[in-house]
Design an enzyme around this catalytic site. Structure first.
Site, mmCIF file in Angstrom:
data_model
loop_
_atom_site.group_PDB
_atom_site.id
_atom_site.type_symbol
_atom_site.label_atom_id
_atom_site.label_comp_id
_atom_site.label_asym_id
_atom_site.label_seq_id
_atom_site.Cartn_x
_atom_site.Cartn_y
_atom_site.Cartn_z
ATOM 1 N N ASN A 124 0.880 -1.162 0.000
ATOM 2 C CA ASN A 124 0.000 0.000 0.000
ATOM 3 C C ASN A 124 0.928 1.226 0.000
ATOM 4 O O ASN A 124 1.591 1.499 0.995
ATOM 5 C CB ASN A 124 -0.867 -0.057 1.254
ATOM 6 C CG ASN A 124 -1.899 1.056 1.386
ATOM 7 O OD1 ASN A 124 -2.444 1.246 2.462
ATOM 8 N ND2 ASN A 124 -2.180 1.783 0.333
ATOM 9 N N GLN B 278 -2.176 6.623 -1.725
ATOM 10 C CA GLN B 278 -2.519 7.814 -0.957
ATOM 11 C C GLN B 278 -1.345 8.785 -0.920
ATOM 12 O O GLN B 278 -0.188 8.366 -0.922
ATOM 13 C CB GLN B 278 -2.895 7.467 0.497
ATOM 14 C CG GLN B 278 -4.301 6.953 0.691
ATOM 15 C CD GLN B 278 -4.377 5.448 0.620
ATOM 16 O OE1 GLN B 278 -3.351 4.765 0.679
ATOM 17 N NE2 GLN B 278 -5.580 4.916 0.480
ATOM 18 N N ASN C 148 -6.716 10.458 -0.904
ATOM 19 C CA ASN C 148 -6.801 9.244 -1.695
ATOM 20 C C ASN C 148 -6.393 9.505 -3.139
ATOM 21 O O ASN C 148 -6.248 10.647 -3.580
ATOM 22 C CB ASN C 148 -8.224 8.678 -1.647
ATOM 23 C CG ASN C 148 -8.472 7.836 -0.414
ATOM 24 O OD1 ASN C 148 -7.549 7.331 0.206
ATOM 25 N ND2 ASN C 148 -9.741 7.692 -0.059
ATOM 26 N N CYS D 111 -5.445 6.318 8.005
ATOM 27 C CA CYS D 111 -4.789 5.301 7.183
ATOM 28 C C CYS D 111 -3.725 4.629 8.034
ATOM 29 O O CYS D 111 -2.703 5.241 8.361
ATOM 30 C CB CYS D 111 -4.170 5.921 5.930
ATOM 31 S SG CYS D 111 -3.349 4.705 4.864
ATOM 32 N N GLY D 112 -3.964 3.380 8.403
ATOM 33 C CA GLY D 112 -3.049 2.678 9.294
ATOM 34 C C GLY D 112 -1.688 2.410 8.688
ATOM 35 O O GLY D 112 -0.649 2.612 9.334
ATOM 36 N N ASN E 187 -12.062 5.597 10.242
ATOM 37 C CA ASN E 187 -12.776 5.750 8.977
ATOM 38 C C ASN E 187 -13.787 4.612 8.862
ATOM 39 O O ASN E 187 -13.711 3.620 9.594
ATOM 40 C CB ASN E 187 -11.807 5.813 7.783
ATOM 41 C CG ASN E 187 -10.861 4.640 7.727
ATOM 42 O OD1 ASN E 187 -10.991 3.657 8.458
ATOM 43 N ND2 ASN E 187 -9.879 4.711 6.855
ATOM 44 N N HIS F 178 -15.973 1.347 7.706
ATOM 45 C CA HIS F 178 -15.750 0.053 7.062
ATOM 46 C C HIS F 178 -16.998 -0.813 7.140
ATOM 47 O O HIS F 178 -17.726 -0.785 8.134
ATOM 48 C CB HIS F 178 -14.603 -0.700 7.741
ATOM 49 C CG HIS F 178 -13.259 -0.127 7.461
ATOM 50 N ND1 HIS F 178 -12.419 -0.627 6.485
ATOM 51 C CD2 HIS F 178 -12.606 0.924 8.013
ATOM 52 C CE1 HIS F 178 -11.307 0.083 6.456
ATOM 53 N NE2 HIS F 178 -11.394 1.032 7.375
ATOM 54 N N ASN G 2 -15.285 1.759 3.106
ATOM 55 C CA ASN G 2 -14.299 0.769 2.700
ATOM 56 C C ASN G 2 -14.933 -0.603 2.818
ATOM 57 O O ASN G 2 -15.608 -0.900 3.818
ATOM 58 C CB ASN G 2 -13.059 0.864 3.596
ATOM 59 C CG ASN G 2 -12.401 2.228 3.511
ATOM 60 O OD1 ASN G 2 -11.747 2.563 2.542
ATOM 61 N ND2 ASN G 2 -12.595 3.041 4.555
ATOM 62 N N GLU H 54 -10.877 -0.160 -1.230
ATOM 63 C CA GLU H 54 -10.697 1.061 -0.462
ATOM 64 C C GLU H 54 -11.368 2.230 -1.168
ATOM 65 O O GLU H 54 -11.143 2.461 -2.365
ATOM 66 C CB GLU H 54 -9.198 1.341 -0.275
ATOM 67 C CG GLU H 54 -8.894 2.418 0.725
ATOM 68 C CD GLU H 54 -7.435 2.406 1.161
ATOM 69 O OE1 GLU H 54 -7.086 3.260 1.988
ATOM 70 O OE2 GLU H 54 -6.656 1.556 0.689
ATOM 71 N N ARG H 55 -12.201 2.970 -0.429
ATOM 72 C CA ARG H 55 -12.905 4.097 -1.040
ATOM 73 C C ARG H 55 -11.896 5.101 -1.600
ATOM 74 O O ARG H 55 -10.884 5.416 -0.974
ATOM 75 C CB ARG H 55 -13.834 4.783 -0.020
ATOM 76 C CG ARG H 55 -13.127 5.358 1.164
ATOM 77 C CD ARG H 55 -14.053 6.118 2.096
ATOM 78 N NE ARG H 55 -13.280 6.593 3.241
ATOM 79 C CZ ARG H 55 -13.695 7.487 4.112
ATOM 80 N NH1 ARG H 55 -14.895 8.021 3.995
ATOM 81 N NH2 ARG H 55 -12.928 7.860 5.123
ATOM 82 N N CYS I 25 -4.575 -2.880 3.468
ATOM 83 C CA CYS I 25 -5.248 -1.748 4.100
ATOM 84 C C CYS I 25 -5.142 -1.937 5.604
ATOM 85 O O CYS I 25 -5.678 -2.909 6.157
ATOM 86 C CB CYS I 25 -6.709 -1.690 3.665
ATOM 87 S SG CYS I 25 -7.639 -0.345 4.453
ATOM 88 N N GLY I 26 -4.446 -1.028 6.273
ATOM 89 C CA GLY I 26 -4.228 -1.156 7.708
ATOM 90 C C GLY I 26 -5.509 -0.997 8.507
ATOM 91 O O GLY I 26 -5.793 -1.793 9.412
ATOM 92 N N GLY J 38 -8.455 -1.435 7.340
ATOM 93 C CA GLY J 38 -9.289 -2.574 6.977
ATOM 94 C C GLY J 38 -8.947 -3.804 7.789
ATOM 95 O O GLY J 38 -9.832 -4.558 8.221
#
Length: 268
Positions: free
Chosen positions: A14, A47, A65, A74-75, A149, A151, A182, A199-200, A208-209, A211
């Site tokens: 990512n 990102q 994004n 964002c992890g 965010n 999910h 997401n 991911e949106r 995705c962290g 996620g």
């Protein structure tokens, strides 16, 4: 010319453009973020990350994004920022403050507690967020959770059998999710999670962290796995720990790719 430096990093594939505006000031717009993120005519990333001064943390992180939209958390990017700083750090985001512990080969984050109330996801109207009474073809009754965010988490027998390229954008843009969402599709095997994420504002991503955090929380809450749990994605694995009522702990790597210089005016 308005030239400045950027860092290219990734967390499990990512990937991010990280700009420290404390040393390389740049005005960021939706159009400029989208142009820089373009993989054919720009630098290319999932990102774009801006680092700014913070009154409450080591640094403030803003997240754009690939489509130019600004989001809260964002992890994977947060792990990269802690790694870039090279020290334990607290990161201010619009999704809450995140504490990061630095080690050379891994970063551990303390993410804010998950939220489950329908208003906090947010959903467009009141409904059971633990098993939303909705379906999109074979994907039905997701758990909705906000981990900084929004999910939606679906558990299926075979994540790879799901046509995520078709269903992902449908769910992301469904009117039930006023800030989009997401989309996480996961299978459980031998006490571990195997995950794909739409991911949106980006599309399907290698990792995705947030996620991984949302899916682990949903699986732990439903008794499908125990904490801590390994979450496997196309780009690699993360370890996620969570106890009800507590913070979410994420541990994983962060990779520095290169530093570059660019003329911001070339991108709008």
């Amino acid at each position: 010319m308005a030239r400045g430096n950027f860092h290219k990093m990734h967390g499990l594939g990512n990937d991010f453009i990280i700009i420290d505006t404390r040393t390389s000031p740049v005005e960021m717009t939706t159009a400029r973020a989208r142009a820089l993120a373009d993989r054919k005519t720009g630098i290319g990333c999932d990102q774009l990350i801006l680092l700014e001064p913070s009154d409450m943390a080591t640094v403030r992180m803003r997240i754009f994004n690939q489509d130019g939209s600004e989001v809260e958390s964002c992890g994977n990017a947060t792990r990269c920022v802690v790694s870039l700083l090279g020290q334990d750090a607290t990161i201010e985001t619009d999704g809450g403050k995140i504490d990061g512990a630095y080690h050379e080969d891994r970063i551990t984050l303390q993410m804010p507690p998950p939220r489950f109330d329908w208003q906090d996801i947010p959903l467009a109207f009141a409904m059971d967020s633990a098993a939303m009474p909705m379906a999109w073809d074979e994907l039905a009754n997701p758990m909705a959770v906000n981990v900084g965010n929004p999910h939606a988490v679906f558990f299926v027998d075979d994540k790879d059998a799901i046509d995520l390229l078709h269903l992902g954008p449908q769910i992301e843009h469904d009117a039930a999710f006023p800030e989009r969402v997401n989309v996480n599709v996961a299978s459980v095997r031998d006490g571990a999670l195997f995950l794909r994420v739409w991911e949106r504002g980006v599309g399907e991503t290698r990792a995705c962290g947030t996620g991984a955090c949302a899916t682990a929380v949903a699986a732990i809450r439903q008794g499908k796995v125990a904490s801590p749990v390994t979450v496997n994605q196309a780009g690699g694995s993360l370890t996620i720990g969570w106890e009800p009522g507590g913070l979410i702990e994420m541990t994983g790597g962060a990779t520095y790719v290169f530093m570059g210089e660019v003329d911001w005016d070339d991108f709008g």
